[in-house]
Design a protein around this motif. Structure first.
Motif, mmCIF file in Angstrom:
data_model
loop_
_atom_site.group_PDB
_atom_site.id
_atom_site.type_symbol
_atom_site.label_atom_id
_atom_site.label_comp_id
_atom_site.label_asym_id
_atom_site.label_seq_id
_atom_site.Cartn_x
_atom_site.Cartn_y
_atom_site.Cartn_z
ATOM 1 N N ARG A 90 -49.432 12.704 85.371
ATOM 2 C CA ARG A 90 -50.429 12.848 84.312
ATOM 3 C C ARG A 90 -49.796 13.583 83.158
ATOM 4 O O ARG A 90 -48.923 14.417 83.357
ATOM 5 C CB ARG A 90 -51.644 13.627 84.812
ATOM 6 N N ASP A 91 -50.269 13.275 81.953
ATOM 7 C CA ASP A 91 -49.750 13.939 80.769
ATOM 8 C C ASP A 91 -50.828 14.893 80.251
ATOM 9 O O ASP A 91 -51.807 14.451 79.639
ATOM 10 C CB ASP A 91 -49.404 12.885 79.714
ATOM 11 N N SER A 111 -50.960 16.733 77.834
ATOM 12 C CA SER A 111 -51.136 16.838 76.379
ATOM 13 C C SER A 111 -52.097 15.754 75.863
ATOM 14 O O SER A 111 -52.585 15.833 74.750
ATOM 15 C CB SER A 111 -49.782 16.736 75.669
ATOM 16 N N ILE A 112 -52.351 14.721 76.693
ATOM 17 C CA ILE A 112 -53.310 13.686 76.261
ATOM 18 C C ILE A 112 -54.468 13.693 77.256
ATOM 19 O O ILE A 112 -54.291 13.366 78.437
ATOM 20 C CB ILE A 112 -52.664 12.280 76.233
ATOM 21 N N ARG A 113 -55.647 14.086 76.777
ATOM 22 C CA ARG A 113 -56.782 14.210 77.698
ATOM 23 C C ARG A 113 -57.873 13.223 77.326
ATOM 24 O O ARG A 113 -58.087 12.925 76.155
ATOM 25 C CB ARG A 113 -57.333 15.643 77.674
ATOM 26 N N HIS A 114 -58.550 12.700 78.354
ATOM 27 C CA HIS A 114 -59.676 11.813 78.134
ATOM 28 C C HIS A 114 -60.804 12.322 79.024
ATOM 29 O O HIS A 114 -60.625 12.460 80.234
ATOM 30 C CB HIS A 114 -59.287 10.369 78.502
ATOM 31 N N ALA A 166 -56.418 14.842 82.237
ATOM 32 C CA ALA A 166 -55.120 14.450 81.696
ATOM 33 C C ALA A 166 -54.904 12.960 81.937
ATOM 34 O O ALA A 166 -55.266 12.439 82.996
ATOM 35 C CB ALA A 166 -54.030 15.270 82.379
ATOM 36 N N ARG A 167 -54.320 12.283 80.948
ATOM 37 C CA ARG A 167 -54.139 10.821 81.043
ATOM 38 C C ARG A 167 -53.074 10.467 82.090
ATOM 39 O O ARG A 167 -52.054 11.132 82.204
ATOM 40 C CB ARG A 167 -53.703 10.278 79.674
#
Ligand code: SAM
Length: 431
Positions: free
Chosen positions: A193-194, A196-199, A203-204
């Protein structure tokens, strides 16, 4: 959360605050279950904690309330251990379920592993399982706060004597060299998961194995150094990533697909290339289906008309590409070569590898025709399930608007070729 928060939450004052907030939360949820819709309210929980513990700084009160919230969310996944763990949002999302971690740990123990490197240990759920299986564990975690939580969690579970947590980057040759010097097995659960990019707060997911941390090519090099290596991977992992001579395993728990694992030959039963592990909380042991051939070499199952029974294979069976094997076990066939519904005339139950339904009526799907069939059969209540067809089961159930009647049925909707079909089945699987 920082290191000071971890130390405080683990100390007597933090534990007392956490116990008070947990008691309030449990009471609120009991009242909510009894019908009070206002009982569970984060603002009220914060006020109650401030009243009970006026000495807490806002940051500490927030740390306590976060643990209470995360533990509530963790319980279905982590079970009885939950109340003894300190968690983070990302750590919980990535934590391995203890029931699955224990199965894996026992396989390592059976393969002769004694001291294992858990490279990227997160909150320590896998490390704890390896220790429960009697292995010594050196756990490496690059995030110092997560590492402190892992060390605290294994200590809380009474396993500190078996687990050493090292803060460091496992891909750093010096760190890795020092750890690998003394181990005879390795396990990697790469971060997929990244943050820094959240949905919606999460984490994305990262699909490309080279973008996992550590990346897949690093895991492959590790396995060349430590033969007893396995890695937890996303269930969508392509079969081609399976190591030469190794095994890919998909695991489901109570019908939900939870993980895949790629294991190198030293951890693989001779000749097994793919496996589905189906865990049911009401069963003592998981059901395991294995195949000795690669998916690409698998014979396609026969295709034919619907028989007396329809079987819906478990998702782990489908992802492991073992639908053809299940079809063979029941002397069955597919309704459509691309849809995982198996049909047979034989009264053979292969639960939990597949859930079976006795077919009462098969008809080309249209709402009016289906409704007429159900009304004629005195069915007033339906469960609608679907596969490979673009309908919303809840919407279908609502639009059927069945009149009151004593009977119940399960309706399976699917397509055969381009045509939609409905199968009205007896309500009890296996009945
Ligand atoms: C998927 S989580 C592990 C979860 C763990 N198996 C469990 O069940 O609790 C992956 C962890 O690896 C850590 N990590 C990622 N890359 C790393 C690296 N190069 N060295 C050490 N740790 C790393 C991340 O910080 C994260 O906590």
């Amino acid at each position: 959360m920082d290191l000071e928060d971890v130390a405080w939450l683990d100390g007597p004052d933090g534990r007392a605050a956490l116990a008070a907030a947990t008691a309030y939360d449990e009471d609120a949820h009991a009242r909510a279950a009894a019908g009070d819709p206002t009982a569970v309210d984060p603002l009220r929980a914060a006020t109650a904690l401030r009243r009970a513990r006026a000495d807490l700084t806002p940051a500490r009160a927030a740390a306590v309330l976060t643990q209470v919230r995360l533990r509530r969310r963790a319980r279905p996944r982590l079970g009885d251990l939950t109340a003894r763990l300190l968690l983070t949002e990302d750590g919980l999302e990535q934590a391995t379920r203890p029931v699955v971690a224990d199965l894996r740990a026992r396989r390592y123990a059976a393969a002769g592993a004694a001291h294992l490197a858990d490279l990227g240990c997160g909150l320590g759920l896998d490390s704890a399982a390896f220790a429960r299986a009697g292995l010594r564990v050196t756990a490496v975690e690059r995030d110092p706060v997560v590492a402190a939580l892992a060390a605290r969690n294994v200590a809380e579970l009474g396993l500190a004597h078996l687990v050493t947590v090292v803060v460091g980057d496992a891909t750093d040759p010096k760190t890795l060299g020092a750890v690998l010097d003394d181990v005879d097995a390795a396990y990697v659960d790469p971060a997929r998961r990244d943050p820094s990019i959240r949905h919606e707060g999460r984490a994305r997911r990262v699909a490309d194995p080279e973008s996992w941390s550590p990346p897949w090519s690093w895991v492959e090099r590790l396995a060349a150094r430590v033969p007893r290596t396995a890695a937890k991977v996303a269930p969508g992992v392509p079969h081609e990533l399976t190591p030469e001579g190794g095994c890919a395993t998909w695991t489901s728990v109570d019908g939900a697909l939870v993980e895949a694992e790629l294991a190198w030959p030293a951890l693989t039963e001779p000749g097994v290339r793919r496996a589905a592990v189906v865990v049911r909380s009401d069963a003592d042991a998981p059901t395991v289906e294995r195949s000795a051939v690669d998916l690409a070499d698998e014979d396609a199952p026969p295709v034919g008309v619907v028989g007396s029974w329809l079987l819906e294979p478990d998702d782990a069976v489908i992802r492991a590409g073992l639908v053809a094997q299940v079809a063979q076990r029941v002397d069955g066939r597919l309704l459509d070569p691309r849809v995982a519904y198996v049909t047979t005339d034989r009264d053979v139950d292969v639960a939990p590898l597949a859930t079976r339904f006795r077919v009462a009526t098969a008809l080309p799907y249209g709402l009016t025709a289906l409704r007429a069939a159900l009304v004629a059969a005195n069915v007033g209540h339906v469960v609608v399930k679907k596969r490979a067809i673009g309908v919303d089961p809840d919407d279908v159930r609502r639009r059927l608007a069945l009149p009151r009647a004593p009977g119940s049925a399960v309706v399976l909707l699917t397509r055969i070729g381009a045509d939609p079909w409905a199968f009205v089945c007896a309500v009890q699987p296996g009945a």
